[in-house]
Design a protein around this motif. Structure first.
Motif, PDB file in Angstrom:
ATOM      1  N   GLY A   4     -96.767   9.681 -21.513  1.00  0.00           N
ATOM      2  CA  GLY A   4     -97.898  10.213 -21.196  1.00  0.00           C
ATOM      3  C   GLY A   4     -99.205   9.879 -21.561  1.00  0.00           C
ATOM      4  N   LEU A   5     -99.298   9.551 -22.923  1.00  0.00           N
ATOM      5  CA  LEU A   5    -100.637   9.302 -23.506  1.00  0.00           C
ATOM      6  C   LEU A   5    -101.185   7.873 -22.858  1.00  0.00           C
ATOM      7  N   VAL A   6    -100.411   6.874 -22.712  1.00  0.00           N
ATOM      8  CA  VAL A   6    -100.705   5.537 -22.134  1.00  0.00           C
ATOM      9  C   VAL A   6    -101.269   6.032 -20.812  1.00  0.00           C
ATOM     10  N   LEU A   7    -100.652   6.686 -19.839  1.00  0.00           N
ATOM     11  CA  LEU A   7    -101.042   7.093 -18.744  1.00  0.00           C
ATOM     12  C   LEU A   7    -102.421   7.770 -18.705  1.00  0.00           C
ATOM     13  N   SER A   8    -102.534   8.656 -19.686  1.00  0.00           N
ATOM     14  CA  SER A   8    -104.017   9.160 -19.685  1.00  0.00           C
ATOM     15  C   SER A   8    -105.170   8.197 -20.142  1.00  0.00           C
ATOM     16  N   THR A   9    -104.979   7.040 -20.672  1.00  0.00           N
ATOM     17  CA  THR A   9    -105.876   6.125 -20.708  1.00  0.00           C
ATOM     18  C   THR A   9    -106.184   5.346 -19.538  1.00  0.00           C
ATOM     19  N   VAL A  10    -105.448   5.461 -18.515  1.00  0.00           N
ATOM     20  CA  VAL A  10    -105.947   4.679 -17.127  1.00  0.00           C
ATOM     21  C   VAL A  10    -107.315   5.358 -16.764  1.00  0.00           C
ATOM     22  N   GLY A  11    -108.260   4.281 -16.210  1.00  0.00           N
ATOM     23  CA  GLY A  11    -109.333   4.714 -15.678  1.00  0.00           C
ATOM     24  C   GLY A  11    -110.516   4.389 -16.664  1.00  0.00           C
ATOM     25  N   LEU A  12    -111.765   4.708 -16.270  1.00  0.00           N
ATOM     26  CA  LEU A  12    -112.991   4.362 -17.100  1.00  0.00           C
ATOM     27  C   LEU A  12    -112.790   5.008 -18.373  1.00  0.00           C
ATOM     28  N   ASP A  13    -113.300   4.035 -19.478  1.00  0.00           N
ATOM     29  CA  ASP A  13    -113.446   4.557 -20.836  1.00  0.00           C
ATOM     30  C   ASP A  13    -114.989   5.017 -21.090  1.00  0.00           C
ATOM     31  N   ILE A  14    -115.247   6.131 -21.215  1.00  0.00           N
ATOM     32  CA  ILE A  14    -116.665   6.345 -21.510  1.00  0.00           C
ATOM     33  C   ILE A  14    -117.492   5.820 -22.744  1.00  0.00           C
ATOM     34  N   ILE A  15    -116.584   5.585 -23.744  1.00  0.00           N
ATOM     35  CA  ILE A  15    -116.945   4.752 -25.074  1.00  0.00           C
ATOM     36  C   ILE A  15    -117.614   3.600 -24.986  1.00  0.00           C
ATOM     37  N   THR A  46    -108.872   0.240  -6.830  1.00  0.00           N
ATOM     38  CA  THR A  46    -110.089   1.253  -7.080  1.00  0.00           C
ATOM     39  C   THR A  46    -109.285   2.659  -7.227  1.00  0.00           C
ATOM     40  N   GLY A  47    -108.139   2.862  -6.724  1.00  0.00           N
ATOM     41  CA  GLY A  47    -107.480   4.230  -6.831  1.00  0.00           C
ATOM     42  C   GLY A  47    -107.225   4.609  -8.314  1.00  0.00           C
ATOM     43  N   PHE A  48    -107.337   3.599  -9.359  1.00  0.00           N
ATOM     44  CA  PHE A  48    -107.050   4.014 -10.498  1.00  0.00           C
ATOM     45  C   PHE A  48    -108.305   4.037 -11.295  1.00  0.00           C
ATOM     46  N   TYR A  49    -109.355   3.971 -10.976  1.00  0.00           N
ATOM     47  CA  TYR A  49    -110.642   4.087 -11.428  1.00  0.00           C
ATOM     48  C   TYR A  49    -111.046   5.551 -12.032  1.00  0.00           C
ATOM     49  N   HIS A  50    -110.427   6.449 -11.047  1.00  0.00           N
ATOM     50  CA  HIS A  50    -110.425   7.944 -11.613  1.00  0.00           C
ATOM     51  C   HIS A  50    -109.471   8.304 -12.528  1.00  0.00           C
ATOM     52  N   GLY A  51    -108.638   7.534 -12.869  1.00  0.00           N
ATOM     53  CA  GLY A  51    -107.694   7.826 -13.731  1.00  0.00           C
ATOM     54  C   GLY A  51    -106.499   8.568 -13.146  1.00  0.00           C
ATOM     55  N   ILE A  52    -105.565   8.818 -13.699  1.00  0.00           N
ATOM     56  CA  ILE A  52    -104.365   9.497 -13.206  1.00  0.00           C
ATOM     57  C   ILE A  52    -104.459  10.881 -13.331  1.00  0.00           C
ATOM     58  N   ASN A  53    -104.573  11.624 -12.178  1.00  0.00           N
ATOM     59  CA  ASN A  53    -104.746  13.131 -12.221  1.00  0.00           C
ATOM     60  C   ASN A  53    -103.281  13.703 -12.565  1.00  0.00           C
ATOM     61  N   PHE A  54    -103.642  14.581 -13.547  1.00  0.00           N
ATOM     62  CA  PHE A  54    -102.350  14.799 -14.061  1.00  0.00           C
ATOM     63  C   PHE A  54    -101.217  15.597 -13.048  1.00  0.00           C
ATOM     64  N   LEU A  55    -102.185  16.204 -12.104  1.00  0.00           N
ATOM     65  CA  LEU A  55    -101.338  17.237 -11.056  1.00  0.00           C
ATOM     66  C   LEU A  55    -100.345  16.203 -10.344  1.00  0.00           C
ATOM     67  N   VAL A  56    -100.812  14.832 -10.155  1.00  0.00           N
ATOM     68  CA  VAL A  56     -99.899  14.110  -9.339  1.00  0.00           C
ATOM     69  C   VAL A  56     -98.777  13.737 -10.122  1.00  0.00           C
ATOM     70  N   LEU A  57     -98.822  13.603 -11.356  1.00  0.00           N
ATOM     71  CA  LEU A  57     -97.735  13.583 -12.217  1.00  0.00           C
ATOM     72  C   LEU A  57     -96.880  14.578 -12.317  1.00  0.00           C
ATOM     73  N   ALA A  58     -97.423  15.788 -12.376  1.00  0.00           N
ATOM     74  CA  ALA A  58     -96.808  17.026 -12.497  1.00  0.00           C
ATOM     75  C   ALA A  58     -95.942  17.148 -11.039  1.00  0.00           C
ATOM     76  N   ILE A  59     -96.684  17.209 -10.071  1.00  0.00           N
ATOM     77  CA  ILE A  59     -96.025  17.347  -8.552  1.00  0.00           C
ATOM     78  C   ILE A  59     -94.975  16.471  -8.449  1.00  0.00           C
ATOM     79  N   GLY A  60     -95.270  15.237  -8.554  1.00  0.00           N
ATOM     80  CA  GLY A  60     -94.273  14.162  -8.703  1.00  0.00           C
ATOM     81  C   GLY A  60     -93.069  14.521  -9.311  1.00  0.00           C
ATOM     82  N   ILE A  61     -93.033  14.713 -10.874  1.00  0.00           N
ATOM     83  CA  ILE A  61     -91.910  15.087 -11.814  1.00  0.00           C
ATOM     84  C   ILE A  61     -91.072  16.279 -11.163  1.00  0.00           C
ATOM     85  N   TYR A  62     -92.112  17.317 -10.977  1.00  0.00           N
ATOM     86  CA  TYR A  62     -91.353  18.626 -10.939  1.00  0.00           C
ATOM     87  C   TYR A  62     -91.188  18.819  -9.511  1.00  0.00           C
ATOM     88  N   GLY A  63     -91.913  18.519  -8.529  1.00  0.00           N
ATOM     89  CA  GLY A  63     -91.633  18.676  -7.162  1.00  0.00           C
ATOM     90  C   GLY A  63     -90.683  17.636  -6.546  1.00  0.00           C
TER      91      GLY A  63
END
Lengths: 506, 333
Positions: free
Chosen positions: A176-187, A199-216
């Motif tokens: 989960g932590l690795v997936l959360s680092t995808v996207g722009l790093d503000i620092i 480009t789809g990865f530019y906004h990071g991985i929306n965690f709803l996408v993960l949650a709906i995937g895994i659970y739905g």
């Protein structure tokens, strides 16, 4: 007593016919928006914001707050019924809500969710009424080190769980932590892990996408496998007597509700946290404190109660920094904040003195919204149960469509739909291998909060890690996190010791 | 109950009249009209300054029935707006997409040449305003002038003076670099997600100074918690309640301590002239609306109507200025 006078004035405003009608309309709209996967309170409030120009600002905020509130109740519905988190804030509700529904106890879970939401909502509004201004200072005292300490505490509640396999939990958190680092790093200002240049990865991985995937999707695949082509029908039943009995049965969960409410409220007032981390943390704490942690994830009613109490409490809490600091405590309050600007109100430390009608009207409306949300929600339960009675062969395609819509809506990008399907398959496989999925979801929610906080702290202290321990608030939180982490280990060691002793003396 | 009934009635009437008006408008305007909702792309996430502004504009359009089809804000904030820029590039010729910009409009393509975006190719619609920056400290520091600020930074040393700002390579860090160069000081720059958070961190004393926009600090300033030391604007440009803040020029530090954030709207490349004219028309009405004028005044924004090729020229000149700034800050080669 000044507070009381202001509050009564607030109630007078709320009970104006227009405002009361808006509260009820808002709660109903919110309930359905929350129940639709992918359409959370953020989208609901954003879509309806322009409509609020037709009414005065106080009525407008009352309407939008009622939607926000209703959505907190509604999110639990699809989490429990379909296993798809209706909103990000209801992800934790899926963990135990869905297993309960599979056992034929959907009505019990729905009643528990509604009751817990009510308790969470009410406790938090009382706290808001009494301690709004002093608590605003607490929000100010939370700098990056404190935020990071709080995140460590959240992780500790999930790692240090009895029942689960600790290495597998850690693995899940790390993924989960690795997936959360995808996207722009503000620092550094650089994009990370965008797989070349997608480009789809530019906004990071929306965690709803993960949650709906895994659970739905994952849940659907799982059910298809288990049913082996048989036509499954849920045996859920419902009657009003049943609802009353279920309410009575919640006595043992009162402690969990209160814990969830306080925790949710305090996490909610911290800027940038919001209801999603609040509900996940409440779930973790409830599990850690429980006498039977191994029943969590398999259909423990407290696993529904804790996050539902917390997400409502947090939604109230997150209005505090919005009003007093002009900093949204959650994505939805960010939109509300935008609304305040449009209505011509300046959020900030002076809003309580400059616009008392607005603030107290809002607070009083939350009390009222709570009552209506509870009644409306319980009234709808028989209808929801009826949906559950559909044969799975009909339900599965509906779930699939809802998942795809839910994956698409937040970013309106097909990229996320594909990603969600991949997560669904991976989630299904991980579940077959007995990996806990909740920690991965927690990590992808908290990662984007924890990482910048840690790096901001370390930039400020020039790499000195002691900054997390020297400051009084972050030091205390770190110590509690450490205890939470060690406690289950000690418990386990003690259990093993006593077992050995028992075996030793025949 | 009577009150409620009248309100509902007036609401219904307002809606009806509104619909009627938009129908009339359709006939009146012979030019192009949108055939479906217009995607109003925002180069930043939900809740930030750019997002709030775009939603405010959407509100004005909706309230005054300026378009027969709604403008629907869509956030594409990923990669400091890289996502949004790429989206616009991929939608060349699409008349139903427009974008609200901020300064990452210059810096993001400069920092990511791989994006293949040349902003000069996009169709200019209008510049609505320019936002300004000030140097802010907490009132408890006792610092009241720029000289005292410089002395305090020097006394604390670069290790201990924390300047908060937005992400690296974005506006705040460029303004901070200007300060460092001008006064020969060094600070520890701590990046945060948005200007609102930066403002709050200053009040919570987690950082020592900021270069916030006026609107981000206004609430705290009125409450006596923060203090602006100087404004990064030319003399006399900023008016209203923020006009009393001295500019660096007035304080005798030269004319080069100036930095703006532009708030503009653009469309993809290759759209028809009458489509461009439609959008310019809509935004001209937005610009002239009472709501917008009041907002400008309240937020300390400088009015800045600019359109057509003049706007493209402005964009190109600003891009060049940002290229130099990024070079000086060591962000690009």
């Amino acid at each position: 007593m000044e507070v009381l006078a202001l509050l009564i004035n607030g109630f007078a405003i709320t009970f104006e016919p227009l405002n009361l009608a808006l509260v009820i309309a808002g709660v109903v709209v919110g309930l359905f928006i929350g129940a639709m996967p992918g359409l959370g309170s953020v989208n609901g409030v954003a879509i309806l914001l322009p409509m609020t120009f037709l009414v005065p600002p106080t009525s407008a905020v009352i309407f939008l707050a009622a939607i926000y509130y209703g959505a907190m109740y509604g999110g639990a519905i699809s989490s429990i019924m379909l296993g798809i988190p209706g909103a990000s804030t209801a992800v934790a509700t899926t963990f135990d809500g869905r297993p309960l529904a599979l056992k034929g106890l959907a009505d019990k879970a729905l009643v528990a969710a509604a009751a817990a939401s009510f308790v969470g909502g009410t406790i938090s509004v009382v706290l808001f009424t009494l301690f709004a201004l002093p608590l605003a200072d607490v929000a100010l005292a939370f700098g990056p080190p404190e935020t990071f300490a709080l995140m460590v505490l959240a992780f500790a509640t999930f790692v240090g769980l009895g029942g689960d396999d600790i290495p597998k939990t850690l693995f899940s958190i790390l993924i989960g932590l690795v997936l959360s680092t995808v996207g722009l790093d503000i620092i550094s200002g650089q994009p990370r892990l965008i797989f070349g240049d997608l480009t789809g990865f530019y906004h990071g991985i929306n965690f709803l996408v993960l949650a709906i995937g895994i659970y739905g999707i994952g849940e659907m695949l799982w059910t298809i496998e288990v049913s082996q082509g048989e036509v499954l029908m849920s045996k859920a039943t419902v009657s009003f007597r049943g609802i009353l009995n279920n309410l009575k049965g919640l006595k043992s969960s009162i402690k969990t509700m209160i814990m969830g409410s306080f925790l949710g409220y305090f996490v909610g007032i911290l800027p940038a946290a919001g209801a999603t981390p609040g509900s996940l943390m409440a779930y973790g704490v409830a599990k850690t404190m429980s006498k039977n942690p191994e029943t969590y994830g398999k259909g423990n009613i407290d696993g529904v109660v804790a996050p539902e109490a917390a997400n409502n409490a947090a939604s109230t809490g997150s209005m505090l920094p919005m009003l007093t600091l002009g900093i949204p405590g959650s994505p939805t309050t960010a939109i509300l904040l935008g609304g305040m600007v449009i209505w011509g109100l300046e959020p900030g430390p002076l809003v309580f003195t400059d616009h008392p009608d607005f603030v107290w009207g809002l607070i009083a409306s939350l009390y009222v919204a709570n009552v209506f949300a509870l009644l409306i929600n319980i009234g709808f339960i028989p209808a929801f149960i009826w949906v559950l009675k559909m044969p799975f062969t009909i339900l599965a395609p509906i779930i699939f469509v809802l998942c795809v819509v839910g994956g698409y809506v937040p970013t309106q990008d097909m990229h996320d739909v594909w990603l969600m399907l991949i997560f669904g398959v991976v989630g299904y496989l991980m579940r077959k291998l007995d990996y806990p999925m909740a920690p991965a979801v927690l990590a992808i929610v908290l990662g984007p909060l924890a990482e910048p906080a840690m790096r901001q702290s370390l930039i400020g202290s020039h790499g000195d890690v002691m900054t997390f321990f020297e400051r009084p608030i972050s030091g205390t939180i770190m110590a509690i996190a450490f205890l939470l982490f060690v406690l289950p280990l000690l418990k386990a060691a003690k259990g093993r010791l006593s077992r050995r002793r028992a075996e030793g003396s025949p | 109950m009577k009150k409620l009934a009248t309100r509902i009635l007036s609401l219904a009437v307002a809606l009806g009249v509104g619909l009627g008006f938009s129908a009339v408008q359709k006939d009146a305007a012979a030019g192009w009209e949108p055939k479906k909702p217009v995607e109003f792309v925002i180069m930043a996430g939900k809740g930030g300054g750019a997002d709030r502004l775009a939603r405010f504009i959407q509100g004005i359009i909706e309230k005054n029935n300026l378009s027969s089809k709604p403008f629907v804000p869509i956030n594409k904030g990923g990669g400091s707006g890289a996502e949004a820029l790429r989206y616009l590039k991929d939608h060349a010729g699409d008349p139903h997409v427009i974008m609200a910009t901020l300064n990452s409009y210059y810096t993001t393509p400069l920092r990511n040449p791989g994006l293949g975006v040349d902003i000069a190719e996009f169709t200019p619609i209008t510049r609505l305003a320019e936002d300004t920056f000030q140097l802010w400290v907490h009132t408890d520091t006792g610092i009241t002038t720029v000289d005292e600020f410089v002395a305090a930074v020097k006394a604390a040393g670069p290790e201990n003076w924390k300047m908060g700002g937005t992400g690296k390579g974005q506006e705040d860090s460029l303004v901070t670099a200007m300060l460092e160069k001008k006064f020969d000081i060094k600070v520890t720059y701590v990046p945060y997600k948005g200007g609102g958070t930066v403002a709050k961190e200053l009040i919570g004393k987690h950082i020592n100074s900021t270069v916030n926009n006026p609107s981000e600090q206004a609430g705290f300033w009125e409450a006596g918690k923060s203090r602006p030391l100087a404004s990064f604007t030319p003399k006399g440009k900023l008016t209203g309640r923020f006009g009393d803040i001295p500019t660096f020029e007035e304080l005798g530090y030269g004319t080069d301590m100036v930095y703006y954030m532009q708030r503009s709207v653009i469309a993809p490349a290759g759209i028809d002239k009458d489509v461009q004219a439609f959008y310019v028309g809509v935004f001209e009405k937005v610009y002239k609306s009472d709501e917008w004028q009041e907002y400008l005044d309240k937020k300390g924004l400088i009015p800045g109507w600019l359109t057509g090729t003049a706007l493209t020229e402005y964009f190109v000149a600003e891009r060049e200025a940002h290229r130099q700034m990024l070079k000086a800050a060591g962000e690009i080669d």
